[in-house]
Scaffold this active site. Structure first.
Site, short mmCIF file in Angstrom:
data_model
loop_
_atom_site.label_atom_id
_atom_site.label_comp_id
_atom_site.label_asym_id
_atom_site.label_seq_id
_atom_site.Cartn_x
_atom_site.Cartn_y
_atom_site.Cartn_z
N VAL A 1 21.39 -14.69 -111.53
CA VAL A 1 22.33 -15.52 -110.77
C VAL A 1 23.44 -16.03 -111.69
CG1 VAL A 1 22.59 -17.62 -109.38
CG2 VAL A 1 20.61 -16.15 -109.03
N GLY A 2 23.09 -16.36 -112.92
CA GLY A 2 24.08 -16.85 -113.88
C GLY A 2 25.20 -15.84 -114.11
N GLU B 1 11.34 -12.38 -117.95
CA GLU B 1 10.91 -13.73 -117.60
C GLU B 1 10.10 -13.69 -116.31
OE1 GLU B 1 13.87 -16.76 -116.38
OE2 GLU B 1 12.81 -18.08 -117.78
N SER C 1 18.35 -18.59 -112.96
CA SER C 1 18.01 -17.28 -113.52
C SER C 1 19.23 -16.62 -114.17
CB SER C 1 17.47 -16.37 -112.43
OG SER C 1 18.52 -15.97 -111.59
N GLU D 1 22.71 -22.37 -118.06
CA GLU D 1 21.41 -22.49 -118.75
C GLU D 1 20.47 -21.56 -118.02
OE1 GLU D 1 20.72 -23.78 -121.44
OE2 GLU D 1 22.43 -25.10 -121.75
N CYS E 1 12.00 -23.01 -118.04
CA CYS E 1 12.75 -22.01 -118.80
C CYS E 1 12.35 -22.08 -120.26
CB CYS E 1 14.25 -22.12 -118.60
SG CYS E 1 14.90 -23.73 -118.77
N LYS F 1 24.74 -29.25 -105.33
CA LYS F 1 23.90 -28.36 -104.51
C LYS F 1 22.55 -28.21 -105.18
CE LYS F 1 22.34 -24.47 -103.81
NZ LYS F 1 20.89 -24.21 -103.50
C1 UN1 Z 1 13.68 -26.32 -118.07
O1 UN1 Z 1 12.63 -25.72 -118.21
O2 UN1 Z 1 14.57 -25.89 -117.32
O3 UN1 Z 1 11.72 -29.09 -122.90
C2 UN1 Z 1 13.94 -27.64 -118.73
C3 UN1 Z 1 11.26 -29.09 -121.78
C4 UN1 Z 1 11.80 -30.06 -120.75
C5 UN1 Z 1 13.00 -29.51 -120.09
C6 UN1 Z 1 12.79 -28.12 -119.53
N1 UN1 Z 1 12.10 -31.31 -121.38
O4 UN1 Z 1 10.38 -28.33 -121.44
#
Ligand code: UN1
Length: 497
Positions: free
Chosen positions: A232-233, A385, A229, A250, A284, A175
């Site tokens: 949601v996690g 965040e 997020s 993650e 992230c 999904k």
């Molecule tokens: C993400 O932001 O969800 O290190 C992954 C990094 C990328 C991966 C980011 N190679 O910023």
């Protein structure tokens, strides 16, 4: 004409049962529709899980090196289509072409890593405490893997999950984010062209509440891998606990770059500009806090403001553009609301802080690269965040204080320290609470063959990337073979008393 996309379930392309659709638009030119997609729900998920379950019985028996051969073909196809995939991705989520090319490359790297892992998937052989007995622990697939992915890395993140899942012998229900369903469709087309059999990969488009949660709650889905997020996690973790399925999360980050007084300031400046405003701050791993030693604070801040103001906003497909738009209106509004929060909290706005003026920007969800100075570590803009181009600058007096400020967050994904002092660097490596620490490099830029993930509320302890993701997508089967011809009782027959 607008392309009409479909789900892919049990080896067939198909619409939603209801016939409903949703649109995907270009965030730099909102009038431009990328495609329409089926608005699916629990019924499509049920069919996809049934297909994946049935396909698992054959796929798990395909030798792993042969599954690896398919992954190699996947990588070759991605290499051949890299430019086209990157352009499609920029059109549907806005980041600049250099970055979407990098996103595809991260998928290619993951494919070739998976290809070779087919000839490893190492287990252990371990001596037995009894004579004439052979012990080993080996990896076996888990079953049906639910894959729920975000829009900021529309190719890389799905590949981080799907390739190791498949290589390990699992089947997949995928999904993708509803902001990036076209890139996800290309990925599935590539998997099919490379030889992934019917039913092994199923693609279901739609909302997180309807499709995502139906996957997470499904009793016949054995594991779920999610990036998104923290809010949601947590919900996913709760729903998944009803069936005790394995979940990899993650989640968010509030990553800091710390510049010490001895650092190379030009290098640190390049790092923070890239870390904070690359992908419009929508990673992230993005740098959303900048911690400056008081001795270099004022000088560095003025260098930073000049560079932030000089960044060129625009359509990521155009040459010379540094920063694309936010992915959608909601994200742009979130950024604006945090700017207001920052001002109310008493932080000092020193760059950006608004939607850019001008016709060139009117059709998209642009936001100026924004810098707040005089931020206190407990301000909301230093704690929450934002997922946008907003950087909060905090002043500190020492290495220890800088590390304490860095750790003062519920998150723990990425971190960066700029210093030329080896003692300071190793102290930081030891004391920073984060899954990833960079020295003299920005908080973004993880490589596909190393563990990726964070501590605290950034995740639940699993790691993607490299060899570590194979721990998530396999179960350990422990095997004892007794070739003594008699009953040997462990712990009993080998000890007299
Ligand atoms: C993400 O932001 O969800 O290190 C992954 C990094 C990328 C991966 C980011 N190679 O910023």
């Amino acid at each position: 004409m607008t392309r009409k996309f479909q789900n892919f379930i049990d080896g067939k392309w198909c619409d939603a049962v209801s016939g409903k659709t949703f649109e995907n638009r270009n965030p730099a030119r909102w009038e431009e529709v990328v495609g329409t997609f089926p608005k699916s729900g629990a019924e499509e998920v049920n069919r996809a899980v049934r297909a994946a379950r049935a396909a698992f019985e054959k796929w798990r028996l395909v030798p792993a090196p042969r599954r690896g051969d398919i992954m190699r073909r996947v990588g070759d196809l991605m290499v051949a289509r890299k430019e086209e995939l990157a352009r499609q991705m920029t059109r549907e989520m806005g980041k600049v072409l250099a970055e979407t090319r990098g996103d595809v490359q991260e998928g290619i790297d993951t494919a070739f890593y998976a290809a070779t892992e087919g000839r490893r998937l190492f287990g252990h052989t371990v001596p037995s405490e009894l004579a004439n007995k052979f012990n080993m622990a080996m990896r076996v697939p888990i079953g049906v893997a639910g894959i729920v992915t975000p829009w900021n890395f529309p190719m890389a993140i799905p590949t981080w999950k799907i390739f190791p899942a498949l290589l390990s012998g699992n089947t997949v229900v995928f999904k993708p984010a509803s902001d990036t369903p076209a890139t996800a469709t290309s990925l599935v087309e590539i998997l099919l062209e490379a030889g992934v059999p019917e039913g092994v990969v199923n693609l279901v488009h739609g909302g997180g509440g309807e499709v995502g949660m139906a996957i997470v709650g499904h009793p016949d889905v054995d594991c779920v891998s999610f990036t998104g997020s923290t809010m949601v996690g947590k919900k996913i973790s709760e729903v998944a606990s009803a069936t005790l399925k394995r979940v990899s999360l993650e989640l968010g980050g509030k990553n800091a770059q710390f510049v010490m007084d001895d650092a190379n300031l030009d290098l640190a400046l390049d790092g923070v500009i890239w870390g904070a405003f690359g992908t419009t701050g929508q990673r992230c791993t993005a740098t959303s806090r900048l911690i400056l030693h008081e001795k270099i604070h004022d000088r560095f801040l003025s260098m930073l403001v000049d560079r932030a103001n000089a960044l060129r906003l625009g359509d990521g497909l155009e040459q010379g553009v540094d920063v694309g738009p936010c992915v959608n209106k909601g994200q742009q509004e979130t950024v604006q609301s945090y700017v207001e929060i920052g001002l109310k909290e008493g932080a000092k706005l020193v760059a950006g802080g608004s939607i850019p003026d001008g016709k060139a920007f009117a059709g998209g969800w642009f936001y100026l690269p924004t810098v707040f100075a005089e931020v206190q570590p407990n301000h909301r803009i230093a704690q929450e965040e934002i997922f946008g181009p907003v950087l909060s600058v905090i002043r500190v007096r020492s290495l220890e204080e800088g590390i304490a400020v860095m750790n003062n967050t519920v998150y723990g994904l990425s971190s960066s320290v700029y210093t030329n002092d080896v003692n300071a660097a190793f102290t930081a490596i030891r004391d920073i609470k984060a899954g990833i620490t960079y020295i003299n490099a920005p908080t973004i830029g993880a490589e596909a063959h190393l563990p990726f993930g964070g501590v605290k509320q950034t995740g639940n302890g699993h790691r993607e990337g490299g060899w570590t993701v194979y721990d998530f997508f396999t179960e350990w089967k422990t095997v004892y073979v007794d070739f003594s011809g008699g009953l040997q009782r462990a712990q009993i027959d080998n000890y007299e008393n």
